[in-house]
Design a protein around this motif. Structure first.
Motif, PDB file in Angstrom:
ATOM      1  N   SER A1241      30.824  37.906  40.648  1.00  0.00           N
ATOM      2  CA  SER A1241      32.252  37.780  40.914  1.00  0.00           C
ATOM      3  C   SER A1241      32.506  36.828  42.084  1.00  0.00           C
ATOM      4  O   SER A1241      33.441  36.004  42.042  1.00  0.00           O
ATOM      5  CB  SER A1241      32.848  39.153  41.210  1.00  0.00           C
ATOM      6  OG  SER A1241      34.218  39.071  41.505  1.00  0.00           O
ATOM      7  N   ALA A1276      34.869  38.900  32.737  1.00  0.00           N
ATOM      8  CA  ALA A1276      35.403  38.373  33.994  1.00  0.00           C
ATOM      9  C   ALA A1276      35.782  36.897  33.866  1.00  0.00           C
ATOM     10  O   ALA A1276      36.795  36.448  34.410  1.00  0.00           O
ATOM     11  CB  ALA A1276      34.371  38.568  35.104  1.00  0.00           C
ATOM     12  N   GLU A1280      39.751  37.495  34.191  1.00  0.00           N
ATOM     13  CA  GLU A1280      40.257  37.258  35.543  1.00  0.00           C
ATOM     14  C   GLU A1280      40.159  35.796  35.965  1.00  0.00           C
ATOM     15  O   GLU A1280      40.992  35.308  36.734  1.00  0.00           O
ATOM     16  CB  GLU A1280      39.461  38.121  36.536  1.00  0.00           C
ATOM     17  CG  GLU A1280      39.482  39.605  36.195  1.00  0.00           C
ATOM     18  CD  GLU A1280      38.466  40.374  37.020  1.00  0.00           C
ATOM     19  OE1 GLU A1280      37.963  39.805  38.012  1.00  0.00           O
ATOM     20  OE2 GLU A1280      38.171  41.535  36.674  1.00  0.00           O
ATOM     21  N   HIS A1281      39.139  35.088  35.492  1.00  0.00           N
ATOM     22  CA  HIS A1281      38.893  33.717  35.950  1.00  0.00           C
ATOM     23  C   HIS A1281      39.000  32.731  34.792  1.00  0.00           C
ATOM     24  O   HIS A1281      38.202  31.795  34.689  1.00  0.00           O
ATOM     25  CB  HIS A1281      37.512  33.624  36.601  1.00  0.00           C
ATOM     26  CG  HIS A1281      37.305  34.571  37.739  1.00  0.00           C
ATOM     27  ND1 HIS A1281      37.739  34.316  39.020  1.00  0.00           N
ATOM     28  CD2 HIS A1281      36.733  35.798  37.783  1.00  0.00           C
ATOM     29  CE1 HIS A1281      37.419  35.328  39.811  1.00  0.00           C
ATOM     30  NE2 HIS A1281      36.811  36.249  39.080  1.00  0.00           N
TER      31      HIS A1281
END
Length: 1421
Positions: A1241, A1276, A1280-1281
């Motif tokens: 992350s 992720a 989120e990204h």
């Protein structure tokens, strides 16, 4: 005023006083108040009384004069409640007044309801006519009419069994007044199947009962209640016969569902009680239990659980052996079985009572075979484990009335119970037995026969507290047994013996503290958020712990917390016990002193403890004992007391100074060593032992530079001892082993004195130049005091080398030669520092020593035979011992030495390690002074045993524990000395240089093994061998060129095109070899924080005795350097980066030279990965990936620098080789991190912030997205990204990981597939922005929508939805890519192949999905 009654008052006086009180009208001192019963709804106070009066006025009650309102309570217990009261059915038509009358418990209500019982229908049983004048009185000794205890449920008294038998006789005897119909069974119930019979069984109905068990008929108004009962019972039977079996089962289920389960159990228990005890089990049908009914599935959970428990028990019984199944119940005792026959004249003794005589029965025979079940361990009085099958005679006293009385021996629970007995002998016996058990457990005798650890079990059961309480016992026998048990728990005699044997080795007087391994304790929640000043210290937290918590973590610390030392002082000073107890106490104190320096300080600080030891067991004068085994050892010197002083002195120079100066140890040394052992008025063996310990204590003191004035005073005695060495070491002397140990202790003393004298000149010069600064004073002994010993000791050494040819003297010679070699090393090492050093004479002397002593010794067949044992006796090479080790307890660490003489090991007889270590030490010093002598010892390094040993060490992975570190330390010394000799020979000897890579490999694996206290050795390895180009022979023998050729061959095989990602590793290696000196400087700079420990270790290893503060090594918390030390510069730079409140990385300004440090670190890692891959195998691949990720995290632009880019590309290609990818497991948390997901992350966040589409960073981020890894990381990226997909422009050529690792097998995470589809449809993911992930998402979405595998409804709906949306896409290119995708293709323009047209099977599926949608639309219209 009324007076108090007196004891002398008569009854008339008391009556007179009573009349006065009544006439005075004074209030009484106490009032009787009736408490209301809340459970019965009674109100308290005046309101309750008024209600009672109103009821009394309205009701017609029977009154009796002077009758109290409330009867006195016979029992203090509250009235019992009915279990079925809450479930009792009530009816609306019930009269309230009648209900009140029923529940009224007042005495008036009882008297008003007195009704004469109706006896018209009661059966009358006429007495049986006999010839006796009066009926026979029932006597309790009559056993013929008794009912067996098993038939009346549990143990019953004899009287109760007589009553039960009488009632049973009344039930089974037909009543005279009963009609014949009541005596004939006429029901159909016996024809019903067992599962439909709720109350009876077939056999019971046919033979035992002919009526209802629940309805008795009592209380019915009529002439004969039994007739009415029988009529009701027959009506029920007629109704049951008219019903079908299904209807019966249905009604039964209905009843069971409505009734309380407890009521059902009550009915069944009532039925079970009515079964006659005379019924034979053989008459019951097969498959039915003796309790009657078979439980149904829907009765209740309680009945199900109880039946399951019975089943489990039966299953366990089935597993028992055959002889156990065939065991029958013991026969009933008869009069013939009694040891004493009863006489007729004895009152009430004419009848046997078998239950009371059961304890007199003979014990059952022990089982003939074992069982599959684990059995409780039982021990005899000397701690031997007694097998369950062993039949021991009872006169041994091992049988008792506990559990399993047929088995001999005592279990641990029974011994604990016995140790708290009121009988002194029993307490003493239990503690002695526990002591024997502990001794054998610590020796490992139970490891192979018992499950679990005996020592741990006893400690968990509270053994420490038991022993501590027993020490306070007023009986000396019990107290002595407790001391013996405490010694068995703490002390292992073979551990102490091993440590004594290694005392004369190099740095053998130093030892690790025997502290338990440090356990990470969770910080208190209360301290979170508080400043450091307000947080509790470790000492404050320790004081808050209870004794039990402290003892569970550290046994010795727990004993000290329980005030053990004052109690031991009391035992020694006041009780004055027997010699054996004194010996045990001194050994316990020695073990406590070995625990840590703080424990040793507590022993010294205990009031009057050491004074008692010194005055009673180390006196300055004593009389000769009258016998070899005196009744008391008070007033006689003891070797164990001297050893206690030596261990205390090892803890620190201040403790040693206290012993020498304040407690009088100096005078004791002078007294014991100034005379010969035969002149000490002691038994010869005891005299040798105590003088040996005295020499060892003196050697420890000399290791601090103390007690050297005593050397000057006793020099004549020491010289005399040296002259008689060969005469004392007579192999025929029975005391020969003790003589050898005494000589070794003397040589250790001379070695330490020589080191101390060698520091005199340096300290004298420092004192002069210090100009008032603090400087240790020079010792009183100078070099002139020790220079005369060398010639004598060299002569001894020559004689011992020659005596190796004599088989009788070979063993003693091999035992003492290492100590002579260590002494000579100390002498020549200190000689080179003296002002009187004469180089020419010294070189000639060394050449003579080499030719006359060292070379003959090295080539001797006895030494060659010893060298063959290197691998078999090594601790490093033999990680898993072949023998079962002793028990280890985390809270009580030991050295695991039991049986050390009978198995190969570093200290065992025949071990080559002490001799080779002493020889290596001397060669290191000799070749340092005379470098020309180095070539003469080439044969040592090239010998087959040494080469094989080094090869084995290069592949080993030893573990750290207290049982190994004290031996590993000595083996590390030998490995270091062999490498130092190789360092001198590799540049000048071509034959030795051929094995340079082997020596370098051993140096690399040895470096992270080195333990606390060996920091100087680690520094020397880093400074000389680790980064030496001579040991990286590949760097100047075509190694880089070979790597380049391998890369070209790999490119041809894989058809890779030239791209920036394929940097040539060969050129990088060539440049790294040139930069090796700078790389060494970089690592030494990052290890500068270890400088204080390096200097401390240097003082100890180089013999700078006046600067040594303690011979106790640092606490064992781990190796000196971590296993991932090659990544140290990257980790230290990463630790400079902090995390801000927003979650991003707040990077401080990097230090000057950070780029150079990173470049040097990456160059070193590249060298190791290519040429020393074996040395890095201790680092998991996930840890390597995590450490290299620091390159991208500690700076925003460091990874963009060209040198870093080139080196990181090269490392990335090495990490992504086929074998490396298979071993890379990202599900395992990297060492030092909670999980890999957290690190990933942070990498994604950093990529979005500062990457600028860098291809190297992109490859690093793509690697964890392979299909075999957790989908969390892919979620992720696409969740989120998702913004990073616009800049992740890594092509398939630049990615050295095969694309099949990303696309196979097909994705099965529906949320992730939806994110894939959304990123494609919304245009977030395009082939020109992110080629790799575009191909990956196309592959997974295409496989998903055209999958023929059966799936859940939600998955199938998602497939149809995606397929319909793809069909109606306006973007023709994307629709064709999604529908016509075939396979990934590395050399294709788009990175994948496509079908020219949709295959028939896929076209048919698309058509079926669209047709399904059209039909649903028409249905909706």
């Amino acid at each position: 005023m009324l007076r108090r009654p007196k004891p002398t008052d008569s009854e008339a006086d008391l009556l007179r006083e009573q009349e006065k009180f009544l006439t005075s009208g004074a209030p009484s001192a106490a009032n009787v108040v009736r408490r209301p019963d809340k459970r019965r709804g009674e109100a308290g106070g005046e309101e309750g009384e008024q209600n009672g009066e109103n009821e009394g006025e309205q009701r017609d009650v029977v009154t009796i004069e002077d009758l109290p309102d409330q009867l006195p309570s016979l029992t203090p217990a509250p009235p019992k409640k009915s279990r079925f009261k809450a479930n009792r059915v009530t009816f609306e038509a019930e009269d309230a007044e009648e209900s009140l009358d029923k529940h009224d418990t007042h005495i008036s209500a009882v008297l008003s309801r007195i009704v004469e019982r109706d006896t018209t229908s009661a059966p009358i049983s006429l007495p049986v006519f006999t010839g006796m004048a009066f009926p026979k009185v029932m006597h309790r000794s009559e056993t013929s009419s008794q009912v067996p205890a098993s038939s009346v449920g549990g143990k019953r008294s004899i009287f109760a069994r007589h009553i039960a038998a009488q009632r049973l006789k009344e039930v089974t005897t037909p009543l005279h007044c009963a009609p014949e119909a009541a005596q004939t069974p006429g029901c159909r119930e016996q024809n019903l199947p067992p599962e439909t019979s709720m109350d009876t069984t077939q056999s019971e109905t046919a033979h035992d009962f002919s009526g209802s068990r629940l309805v008795s008929g009592l209380g019915l108004q009529g002439h004969d209640g039994s007739v009415e009962t029988m009529r009701i019972h027959k009506e029920n039977q007629v109704k049951i016969q008219a019903m079908s079996q299904a209807e019966i089962v249905q009604e039964q289920k209905k009843l069971l569902s409505q009734l309380d389960p407890r009521l059902v159990e009550f009915v069944r228990s009532r039925k079970a009680q009515s079964v006659p005890s005379s019924a034979s089990p053989s008459k019951q049908p097969r498959g039915e239990s003796s309790e009657g009914n078979v439980p149904l599935d829907n009765v209740s959970r309680e009945s199900d659980s109880s039946s399951a428990a019975v089943l489990s028990q039966n299953n366990q019984e089935v597993e028992m052996e055959e002889e156990e199944e065939d065991m029958s119940a013991p026969p009933v005792l008869t009069e013939e079985d009694l040891p004493v026959k009863p006489q007729k004249s004895w009152v009430n003794m004419n009848k046997l009572e078998p239950e009371k005589l059961e304890w007199m029965r003979d014990l059952p025979a022990p089982r003939r075979k074992g069982t599959k079940k684990a059995m409780q361990a039982r021990f005899d009085f000397v701690g031997n484990l007694i097998p369950p099958t062993q039949d021991l005679p009872t006169h041994l006293g091992l049988h008792h009335h506990g559990e399993e009385p047929e088995r001999a021996g005592y279990s641990l629970q029974e011994l604990f119970l016995l140790s708290r007995s009121q009988v002194t002998r029993q307490r003493s016996l239990a503690l002695s037995t526990l002591a024997h058990i502990l001794s054998k457990a610590r020796a490992g005798e139970y490891v192979s026969v018992l499950t679990g650890s005996v020592t741990s079990t006893l400690l968990d059961a509270g053994l420490l507290f038991l022993l501590r309480f027993a020490l306070d016992d007023g009986v000396e026998g019990v107290m002595s047994a407790a001391v013996h048990a405490l010694r068995a728990l703490l002390v292992c005699a073979e551990d102490e013996e091993c440590m004594d044997c290694t005392f004369s080795w190099f740095r053998g007087l130093a030892s690790f503290p025997l502290l338990p391994s440090a356990q990470e304790e969770e910080e208190d929640v209360e301290d979170e958020g508080l400043p450091d000043i307000l947080k509790e210290t470790a000492k404050e937290k320790e004081e808050k712990k209870s004794d039990h918590d402290v003892a569970s973590q550290d046994v010795v610390k727990g004993l000290l917390r329980m005030k053990l030392l004052p109690r031991l002082r009391y035992i020694l000073e006041v009780v004055r016990p027997s010699p054996l107890v004194v010996q045990d106490v001194l050994e316990v104190l020695t073990r406590i002193a070995r625990h840590s320096s703080s424990s040793a300080t507590q022993v010294l600080d205990c009031p009057r403890l050491m004074e008692t030891v010194m005055s009673e067991f180390l006196p300055t004068s004593w009389a000769a004992p009258s016998s070899p085994l005196p009744a008391s050892v008070y007033g006689l010197p003891l070797a164990s007391a001297m050893k206690l002083l030596r261990v205390l002195a090892t803890s620190g120079r201040h403790a040693c100074a206290r012993l020498l100066n304040s407690l009088g140890a100096r005078e004791r040394l002078s007294c014991l060593l100034s005379a010969e052992p035969g002149e000490l008025l002691l038994e010869p063996s005891k005299a040798l032992r105590i003088t040996t310990e005295a020499f060892r204590l003196w050697a420890v003191a000399a290791g601090y530079g103390q007690a050297c004035k005593l050397y000057i005073d006793l020099y004549p005695s020491l010289a005399k001892m040296l002259q008689s060495v060969h005469r004392a070491l007579n192999p025929l002397d029975p005391l020969w082993p003790l003589q050898v140990q005494r000589l070794l202790a003397l040589l250790s003393l001379l070695t330490q004195v020589t080191h101390t004298a060698g520091c005199h000149q340096e300290l004298q010069a420092g004192l002069v130049s210090s100009q008032g600064e603090e400087c240790p004073p020079p010792p009183p002994v100078s070099w002139g005091h020790v220079i005369g010993l060398q010639a004598s000791l060299v002569g001894h050494l020559k004689a011992f080398v020659k005596s190796l040819d004599d088989p009788a003297q070979k063993e003693s010679s091999l035992a003492v030669i290492p100590s002579y070699l260590i002494y000579l090393q100390a002498y020549y090492h200190q000689l080179s520092k003296q002002s009187c050093f004469k180089p020419v004479e010294t070189l000639q002397e060394l050449e003579l020593l080499t030719s006359e002593v060292l070379l003959p010794l090295l080539s001797h067949h006895a030494v060659q035979d010893l060298m063959k044992n290197l691998k078999s006796f090594s601790v490093v090479c033999n990680v898993q011992p072949s023998h079962p080790g002793p028990e280890t307890t985390p809270s009580l660490p030991g050295l695991a030495c039991p049986g050390w003489r009978d198995r190969p090991g570093l200290v065992a007889p025949g071990s080559p390690f002490p001799l080779l270590t002493g020889l290596g030490l001397l060669l290191e010093t000799v070749t340092g002074i005379h470098k020309g002598l180095s070539c003469k010892f080439t044969g040592l390094l090239l010998s087959e045993p040494v080469i094989g040993y080094l090869q084995r060490c290069g592949q080993a992975a030893p573990t750290l524990s207290h049982t190994r570190v004290w031996l590993l330390r000595h083996e590390h010394h030998l490995l270091y000395l062999l490498l130092r000799l190789a360092h001198r020979l590799v540049p000048i000897e071509p034959e030795v240089a051929k094995h340079a890579s082997l020596y370098h490999q051993v140096a690399l694996v040895l470096l992270p093994w080195l333990l606390p206290g060996s920091e100087f050795l680690a520094h020397e390895l880093l400074s000389t061998i680790i980064f030496s180009r001579d040991f990286l022979s590949e760097g100047h023998s075509g190694g880089p060129e070979a790597v380049e050729l391998g890369e070209l061959r790999l490119q041809e095989e894989t058809h890779h095109h030239s791209s920036p990602s394929l940097q040539t590793v060969g050129s990088l290696l060539r440049e790294a070899c040139v930069q090796l000196p700078s790389i060494r400087g970089c690592f030494l700079t990052h290890l500068a924080h270890l400088e204080p420990t390096v200097l401390t270790s240097q003082d100890a290893l180089l013999g700078r005795n006046p600067c040594i503060n303690s011979h106790l090594l640092p606490e064992l918390t781990g190796p000196t350097l971590p296993s991932d030390w090659p990544y140290l510069p990257l980790i230290s730079l990463y630790e400079r980066a902090g995390v801000t409140d927003g979650g991003g990385l707040a990077v401080e300004e990097l230090p000057q030279g950070a780029l150079q440090a990173v470049s040097h670190c990456l160059q070193w890692l590249l060298l190791l990965e290519v040429w020393r891959e074996e040395a890095l195998k201790v680092i998991p691949p996930v840890a390597k990936f995590a450490r290299l990720s620091c390159v991208f995290l500690f700076s925003s632009d460091m990874f963009l620098e060209r040198p870093v880019q080139k080196l990181t590309w090269g490392l990335f290609r090495l990490l992504t080789r086929q074998t490396r990818l298979d071993s890379l497991d990202l599900s395992v948390p990297p060492p030092g991190l909670a999980s890999f997901q957290d690190l990933y992350s942070a990498l994604l966040t950093q990529y979005e912030a500062v990457s600028f589409g860098d291809r190297l960073f992109g490859c690093w981020v793509l690697l964890p997205l392979q299909r075999k890894y957790n989908a969390t990381m892919r979620l992720a990226v696409f969740g989120e990204h998702v913004g990073m997909l616009r800049s992740l422009g890594v092509s398939l050529d630049q990615l050295s990981v095969p694309i099949e690792r990303f696309t196979s097998p097909p994705e099965d995470s529906l949320p992730l597939l939806r994110l894939y589809f959304r990123s494609l449809v919304t245009g977030t993911l395009k082939p020109r922005w992110c080629p790799v992930l575009y191909v990956v998402t196309l592959s997974h979405v295409n496989s998903f929508i055209f999958s023929q595998d059966a799936a859940a409804q939600e998955v199938e709906a998602a497939r149809h939805s995606m397929l319909r949306k793809i069909h109606y896409l306006t973007d023709e290119v994307l629709r064709n890519h999604l529908l016509l995708f075939r396979l990934p293709q590395l050399h294709a323009e788009l990175g994948f192949d496509m079908y020219d047209q949709l295959p028939p099977i896929r076209a048919k599926r698309l058509e079926s999905v669209l047709r399904l949608q059209d039909s649903s639309d028409h249905r909706g219209d």
